[in-house]
Design a protein around this motif. Structure first.
Motif, PDB file in Angstrom:
ATOM      1  N   UNK A  79       3.011  38.930 -17.679  1.00  9.65           N
ATOM      2  CA  UNK A  79       3.005  37.659 -16.949  1.00  9.65           C
ATOM      3  C   UNK A  79       1.783  36.820 -17.320  1.00  9.65           C
ATOM      4  N   UNK A  80       0.651  37.480 -17.524  1.00 13.23           N
ATOM      5  CA  UNK A  80      -0.537  36.744 -17.965  1.00 13.23           C
ATOM      6  C   UNK A  80      -0.332  36.178 -19.369  1.00 13.23           C
ATOM      7  N   UNK A  81       0.331  36.963 -20.231  1.00 17.08           N
ATOM      8  CA  UNK A  81       0.625  36.461 -21.571  1.00 17.08           C
ATOM      9  C   UNK A  81       1.552  35.254 -21.540  1.00 17.08           C
ATOM     10  N   UNK A  82       2.534  35.287 -20.645  1.00 20.22           N
ATOM     11  CA  UNK A  82       3.430  34.138 -20.499  1.00 20.22           C
ATOM     12  C   UNK A  82       2.638  32.913 -20.045  1.00 20.22           C
ATOM     13  N   UNK A  83       1.724  33.122 -19.099  1.00 21.69           N
ATOM     14  CA  UNK A  83       0.898  32.009 -18.643  1.00 21.69           C
ATOM     15  C   UNK A  83       0.045  31.440 -19.749  1.00 21.69           C
ATOM     16  N   UNK A  84      -0.580  32.310 -20.539  1.00 19.63           N
ATOM     17  CA  UNK A  84      -1.416  31.848 -21.649  1.00 19.63           C
ATOM     18  C   UNK A  84      -0.595  31.057 -22.658  1.00 19.63           C
ATOM     19  N   UNK A  85       0.560  31.608 -23.057  1.00 18.91           N
ATOM     20  CA  UNK A  85       1.382  30.953 -24.068  1.00 18.91           C
ATOM     21  C   UNK A  85       1.934  29.627 -23.562  1.00 18.91           C
ATOM     22  N   UNK A  86       2.466  29.609 -22.343  1.00 19.31           N
ATOM     23  CA  UNK A  86       3.068  28.389 -21.821  1.00 19.31           C
ATOM     24  C   UNK A  86       2.024  27.294 -21.640  1.00 19.31           C
ATOM     25  N   UNK A  87       0.837  27.649 -21.161  1.00 16.19           N
ATOM     26  CA  UNK A  87      -0.208  26.650 -20.946  1.00 16.19           C
ATOM     27  C   UNK A  87      -0.650  26.015 -22.258  1.00 16.19           C
ATOM     28  N   UNK A  89       0.888  26.065 -25.300  1.00 14.97           N
ATOM     29  CA  UNK A  89       1.963  25.359 -25.997  1.00 14.97           C
ATOM     30  C   UNK A  89       2.248  24.031 -25.323  1.00 14.97           C
ATOM     31  N   UNK A  90       2.254  24.017 -23.977  1.00 10.77           N
ATOM     32  CA  UNK A  90       2.514  22.768 -23.256  1.00 10.77           C
ATOM     33  C   UNK A  90       1.430  21.740 -23.527  1.00 10.77           C
ATOM     34  N   UNK A  91       0.166  22.184 -23.553  1.00 10.42           N
ATOM     35  CA  UNK A  91      -0.933  21.238 -23.818  1.00 10.42           C
ATOM     36  C   UNK A  91      -0.803  20.620 -25.200  1.00 10.42           C
TER      37      UNK A  91
END
Length: 206
Positions: A79-87, A89-91
């Motif tokens: 879940x932390x990895x998903x947060x890191x990747x999504x944040x 990539x979105x930026x």
């Protein structure tokens, strides 16, 4: 294999530690989140080998507890990895999508000129020429929207290229959407750095 496992684990710990610290509303809270995230990743790294060793030694109860702890820390790390990747990539995607290209700048200038001409023409009332200027404003606004949309489409070139490659390889049988590829990328970016513990376990058993 052990080197690859440790490399993936190092990347995963760094990613998740960075993201955990970014969740804090203050420096102290950030460091506390970091203090939770990094040990959890370390447990997810070493626990599979330990649990497998306990199982081989016929300590089944302790092995099951170990696998249970690994499952919790693994889910936490993913879940932390998903947060890191999504944040991140979105930026990057938003930054690219908000670029003012020459085409966008020209469309904005044309719209401003058309609006100024409309305001001058319609100051004395609505007539034939005023309506023509209003139609021109609408046309220029549509051109600006098209220019901005074109920039947004190139904000994530990896996704667009992957969609075209899959469609070409499958001869148009499979036509994934941008959301399909985005979800696959999120899963891989979040999952791969967390499999170091499994790789260590497999490497030691070979």
């Amino acid at each position: 294999m052990s080197a690859a496992a440790l490399a993936l684990a190092g990347v995963g710990i760094t990613m998740n530690g960075w993201f955990a610290r970014s969740l804090g509303s203050s420096d102290v809270a950030g460091w506390l989140f970091l203090a939770v995230g990094v040990p959890a990743d370390c447990v997810a790294l070493v626990m599979p080998s330990r649990a497998a060793g306990l199982w081989q030694a016929r300590h089944s109860g302790a092995a099951l507890v170990g696998w249970g702890l690994w499952a919790m820390t693994f889910v936490f790390a993913v879940t932390a990895g998903i947060g890191f990747a999504s944040l991140n990539i979105a930026d990057v995607t938003m930054s690219r999508a908000s670029r003012v290209t020459p085409a966008v700048a020209a469309a904005q200038t044309a719209l401003s000129d058309a609006m100024a001409a409309r305001d001058r023409e319609c100051k004395g009332g609505v007539g034939k020429f005023c309506r023509e200027r209003e139609a021109d404003v609408n046309e220029r606004r549509q051109a600006l929207d098209a220019a901005v949309h074109s920039v947004e489409q190139t904000a994530d070139p990896q996704t667009e290229a992957a969609i075209r490659v899959v469609a070409w390889v499958s001869r148009e049988v499979v036509q994934p959407t941008g959301n399909d590829f985005a979800m696959l990328r999120f899963v891989l970016l979040a999952l791969l750095p967390q499999v170091g513990g499994i790789l260590l376990m497999v490497g030691r058993r070979v």
